[in-house]
Write a protein that holds these residues in place. Sequence first.
Motif, PDB file in Angstrom:
ATOM      1  N   ARG A 239    -121.138   5.170-112.924  1.00  0.00           N
ATOM      2  CA  ARG A 239    -120.921   5.389-111.490  1.00  0.00           C
ATOM      3  C   ARG A 239    -119.459   5.737-111.209  1.00  0.00           C
ATOM      4  O   ARG A 239    -119.159   6.633-110.431  1.00  0.00           O
ATOM      5  CB  ARG A 239    -121.351   4.139-110.704  1.00  0.00           C
ATOM      6  CG  ARG A 239    -121.108   4.221-109.219  1.00  0.00           C
ATOM      7  CD  ARG A 239    -121.890   5.374-108.607  1.00  0.00           C
ATOM      8  NE  ARG A 239    -121.412   5.678-107.277  1.00  0.00           N
ATOM      9  CZ  ARG A 239    -122.160   5.619-106.199  1.00  0.00           C
ATOM     10  NH1 ARG A 239    -123.428   5.290-106.283  1.00  0.00           N
ATOM     11  NH2 ARG A 239    -121.654   5.907-105.032  1.00  0.00           N
ATOM     12  N   GLU A 240    -118.536   5.025-111.852  1.00  0.00           N
ATOM     13  CA  GLU A 240    -117.108   5.302-111.661  1.00  0.00           C
ATOM     14  C   GLU A 240    -116.767   6.724-112.106  1.00  0.00           C
ATOM     15  O   GLU A 240    -116.029   7.430-111.417  1.00  0.00           O
ATOM     16  CB  GLU A 240    -116.262   4.299-112.441  1.00  0.00           C
ATOM     17  CG  GLU A 240    -116.304   2.897-111.879  1.00  0.00           C
ATOM     18  CD  GLU A 240    -115.649   1.870-112.777  1.00  0.00           C
ATOM     19  OE1 GLU A 240    -115.258   0.818-112.235  1.00  0.00           O
ATOM     20  OE2 GLU A 240    -115.533   2.089-114.000  1.00  0.00           O
ATOM     21  N   VAL A 241    -117.309   7.126-113.240  1.00  0.00           N
ATOM     22  CA  VAL A 241    -117.047   8.482-113.748  1.00  0.00           C
ATOM     23  C   VAL A 241    -117.669   9.514-112.805  1.00  0.00           C
ATOM     24  O   VAL A 241    -117.031  10.514-112.458  1.00  0.00           O
ATOM     25  CB  VAL A 241    -117.567   8.640-115.192  1.00  0.00           C
ATOM     26  CG1 VAL A 241    -117.584  10.101-115.613  1.00  0.00           C
ATOM     27  CG2 VAL A 241    -116.707   7.814-116.150  1.00  0.00           C
ATOM     28  N   ALA A 242    -118.899   9.288-112.382  1.00  0.00           N
ATOM     29  CA  ALA A 242    -119.558  10.227-111.471  1.00  0.00           C
ATOM     30  C   ALA A 242    -118.783  10.346-110.161  1.00  0.00           C
ATOM     31  O   ALA A 242    -118.612  11.455-109.632  1.00  0.00           O
ATOM     32  CB  ALA A 242    -120.993   9.789-111.208  1.00  0.00           C
ATOM     33  N   ASP A 243    -118.294   9.227-109.639  1.00  0.00           N
ATOM     34  CA  ASP A 243    -117.487   9.257-108.415  1.00  0.00           C
ATOM     35  C   ASP A 243    -116.205  10.056-108.624  1.00  0.00           C
ATOM     36  O   ASP A 243    -115.810  10.844-107.765  1.00  0.00           O
ATOM     37  CB  ASP A 243    -117.128   7.836-107.966  1.00  0.00           C
ATOM     38  CG  ASP A 243    -118.303   7.090-107.348  1.00  0.00           C
ATOM     39  OD1 ASP A 243    -119.291   7.736-106.935  1.00  0.00           O
ATOM     40  OD2 ASP A 243    -118.230   5.849-107.294  1.00  0.00           O
ATOM     41  N   ALA A 244    -115.568   9.859-109.768  1.00  0.00           N
ATOM     42  CA  ALA A 244    -114.334  10.585-110.063  1.00  0.00           C
ATOM     43  C   ALA A 244    -114.593  12.083-110.201  1.00  0.00           C
ATOM     44  O   ALA A 244    -113.808  12.902-109.720  1.00  0.00           O
ATOM     45  CB  ALA A 244    -113.684  10.027-111.331  1.00  0.00           C
ATOM     46  N   VAL A 245    -115.697  12.440-110.827  1.00  0.00           N
ATOM     47  CA  VAL A 245    -116.072  13.853-110.941  1.00  0.00           C
ATOM     48  C   VAL A 245    -116.294  14.431-109.543  1.00  0.00           C
ATOM     49  O   VAL A 245    -115.824  15.540-109.240  1.00  0.00           O
ATOM     50  CB  VAL A 245    -117.341  14.018-111.809  1.00  0.00           C
ATOM     51  CG1 VAL A 245    -117.902  15.432-111.698  1.00  0.00           C
ATOM     52  CG2 VAL A 245    -117.042  13.681-113.264  1.00  0.00           C
ATOM     53  N   ALA A 246    -116.960  13.681-108.686  1.00  0.00           N
ATOM     54  CA  ALA A 246    -117.224  14.142-107.323  1.00  0.00           C
ATOM     55  C   ALA A 246    -115.930  14.317-106.528  1.00  0.00           C
ATOM     56  O   ALA A 246    -115.876  15.145-105.613  1.00  0.00           O
ATOM     57  CB  ALA A 246    -118.153  13.171-106.608  1.00  0.00           C
ATOM     58  N   ARG A 247    -114.892  13.566-106.897  1.00  0.00           N
ATOM     59  CA  ARG A 247    -113.588  13.711-106.243  1.00  0.00           C
ATOM     60  C   ARG A 247    -112.788  14.866-106.828  1.00  0.00           C
ATOM     61  O   ARG A 247    -111.684  15.153-106.368  1.00  0.00           O
ATOM     62  CB  ARG A 247    -112.790  12.412-106.352  1.00  0.00           C
ATOM     63  CG  ARG A 247    -113.367  11.288-105.521  1.00  0.00           C
ATOM     64  CD  ARG A 247    -112.413  10.093-105.386  1.00  0.00           C
ATOM     65  NE  ARG A 247    -111.657   9.768-106.571  1.00  0.00           N
ATOM     66  CZ  ARG A 247    -112.015   8.886-107.503  1.00  0.00           C
ATOM     67  NH1 ARG A 247    -113.157   8.246-107.382  1.00  0.00           N
ATOM     68  NH2 ARG A 247    -111.243   8.647-108.538  1.00  0.00           N
ATOM     69  N   GLY A 248    -113.334  15.525-107.861  1.00  0.00           N
ATOM     70  CA  GLY A 248    -112.685  16.702-108.420  1.00  0.00           C
ATOM     71  C   GLY A 248    -111.782  16.452-109.608  1.00  0.00           C
ATOM     72  O   GLY A 248    -111.054  17.350-110.027  1.00  0.00           O
ATOM     73  N   LEU A 249    -111.826  15.251-110.183  1.00  0.00           N
ATOM     74  CA  LEU A 249    -110.980  14.957-111.335  1.00  0.00           C
ATOM     75  C   LEU A 249    -111.584  15.541-112.607  1.00  0.00           C
ATOM     76  O   LEU A 249    -112.804  15.620-112.750  1.00  0.00           O
ATOM     77  CB  LEU A 249    -110.815  13.454-111.505  1.00  0.00           C
ATOM     78  CG  LEU A 249    -110.122  12.716-110.366  1.00  0.00           C
ATOM     79  CD1 LEU A 249    -110.105  11.217-110.632  1.00  0.00           C
ATOM     80  CD2 LEU A 249    -108.713  13.230-110.153  1.00  0.00           C
ATOM     81  N   THR A 250    -110.717  15.939-113.531  1.00  0.00           N
ATOM     82  CA  THR A 250    -111.168  16.450-114.819  1.00  0.00           C
ATOM     83  C   THR A 250    -111.451  15.282-115.765  1.00  0.00           C
ATOM     84  O   THR A 250    -111.035  14.148-115.513  1.00  0.00           O
ATOM     85  CB  THR A 250    -110.103  17.348-115.462  1.00  0.00           C
ATOM     86  OG1 THR A 250    -108.957  16.543-115.778  1.00  0.00           O
ATOM     87  CG2 THR A 250    -109.698  18.490-114.539  1.00  0.00           C
ATOM     88  N   SER A 251    -112.114  15.592-116.868  1.00  0.00           N
ATOM     89  CA  SER A 251    -112.390  14.549-117.868  1.00  0.00           C
ATOM     90  C   SER A 251    -111.094  13.938-118.384  1.00  0.00           C
ATOM     91  O   SER A 251    -111.021  12.729-118.600  1.00  0.00           O
ATOM     92  CB  SER A 251    -113.200  15.126-119.034  1.00  0.00           C
ATOM     93  OG  SER A 251    -114.491  15.448-118.611  1.00  0.00           O
ATOM     94  N   LYS A 252    -110.075  14.763-118.602  1.00  0.00           N
ATOM     95  CA  LYS A 252    -108.789  14.243-119.094  1.00  0.00           C
ATOM     96  C   LYS A 252    -108.143  13.314-118.073  1.00  0.00           C
ATOM     97  O   LYS A 252    -107.590  12.273-118.435  1.00  0.00           O
ATOM     98  CB  LYS A 252    -107.844  15.387-119.439  1.00  0.00           C
ATOM     99  CG  LYS A 252    -108.221  16.117-120.701  1.00  0.00           C
ATOM    100  CD  LYS A 252    -107.215  17.195-121.029  1.00  0.00           C
ATOM    101  CE  LYS A 252    -107.623  17.943-122.285  1.00  0.00           C
ATOM    102  NZ  LYS A 252    -106.654  18.987-122.632  1.00  0.00           N
TER     103      LYS A 252
END
Length: 62
Positions: A9-22
């Motif tokens: 969920r944390e990763v999905a939220d971060a992706v939704a905020r536009g952050l890259t994997s790095k």
Amino acid sequence: MPALTLREREVADAVARGLTSKQIARAFDVSPRTVEKHRENAMRKLGAISLSQLIQAVWEMG
């Protein structure tokens, strides 16, 4: 629909905020590959076949 783990969920939220994997990896002190695996698991569980579908699912989850 299977529930996401906290990290998925944390990763999905971060992706939704536009952050890259790095960027996400640095924030969580893990490897980018670990982030990609969490994202992959979240996408599978949510039935998303693209990042845009993952983002939409995250928005719908609130």
